[in-house]
Design a protein around this motif. Sequence first.
Motif, PDB file in Angstrom:
ATOM      1  N   VAL A  16      13.488  -2.932  77.621  1.00  0.00           N
ATOM      2  CA  VAL A  16      14.140  -1.974  76.735  1.00  0.00           C
ATOM      3  C   VAL A  16      14.435  -2.622  75.389  1.00  0.00           C
ATOM      4  O   VAL A  16      14.469  -3.846  75.247  1.00  0.00           O
ATOM      5  CB  VAL A  16      15.443  -1.439  77.357  1.00  0.00           C
ATOM      6  N   TYR A  27      18.525   3.898  74.803  1.00  0.00           N
ATOM      7  CA  TYR A  27      17.611   2.777  74.637  1.00  0.00           C
ATOM      8  C   TYR A  27      16.194   3.290  74.434  1.00  0.00           C
ATOM      9  O   TYR A  27      15.874   4.445  74.722  1.00  0.00           O
ATOM     10  CB  TYR A  27      17.653   1.854  75.869  1.00  0.00           C
ATOM     11  N   ALA A  63      12.168   2.531  75.563  1.00  0.00           N
ATOM     12  CA  ALA A  63      11.443   1.895  76.655  1.00  0.00           C
ATOM     13  C   ALA A  63       9.975   2.281  76.585  1.00  0.00           C
ATOM     14  O   ALA A  63       9.633   3.357  76.087  1.00  0.00           O
ATOM     15  CB  ALA A  63      12.032   2.294  78.005  1.00  0.00           C
TER      16      ALA A  63
END
Length: 212
Positions: free
Chosen positions: A74, A111, A113
């Motif tokens: 991440v 986040y 990813a």
Amino acid sequence: MRTPNRDRRGPAFAALCAALVILLAAIPAAAALSAEYVVLPNGTTYRAAIDVTDVSRYEFAEIGIMGENVPLQVADVQLTVNGSAYQYNWSRPWGAPSSIEFPKGNYTISYLAPLRNNNLQATFTRPYQVNVTLPQEFAVSNPLLAGISQGANITRQTDNTTIVQWNKTAGFNVRFYDPWHEELLWFFLQFMGILVLILVIIPYMLSFKKAE
């Protein structure tokens, strides 16, 4: 004349029910947690924003082939409460998923990813309201190319973005496709149709004429 007590039970019960309804409406639902996923235009990255309650740690992991937790790489991790950022500490054990630690409470964790093979999935420990937004160059309408877990509500927006929603789910899966994959599918179907015509239908017709 004084009304007997039993005659006043009806209005009193109705008032109690009304007060209970108001009280329940004022209490936030325990299962009202939300998870938002936005696939970026290149289709190789997504941004997640996940609500958590009464926790002091969050682990970044995805599901492996055997159902095991696999470390999720991440970036741009943010811990917020009502839009205000909070500090956290990283834990990065070797060979295991990384995690962040913070004071116990309710937060939103966001986040970036990576996304592979046009497939996005996640599982939760409790029911979540899940929203997945796909950019306009991706679609999920063709069942031969797309795959969506049960209970989803699919909406195609006026700007051609697609929103896939689940009301209460402990996990979801979305497999989407781009125009190139759809063109490749139609080419394959046409090619198979020609093969069937040459290898099956035409020989059958010729043998039928010979039989006559």
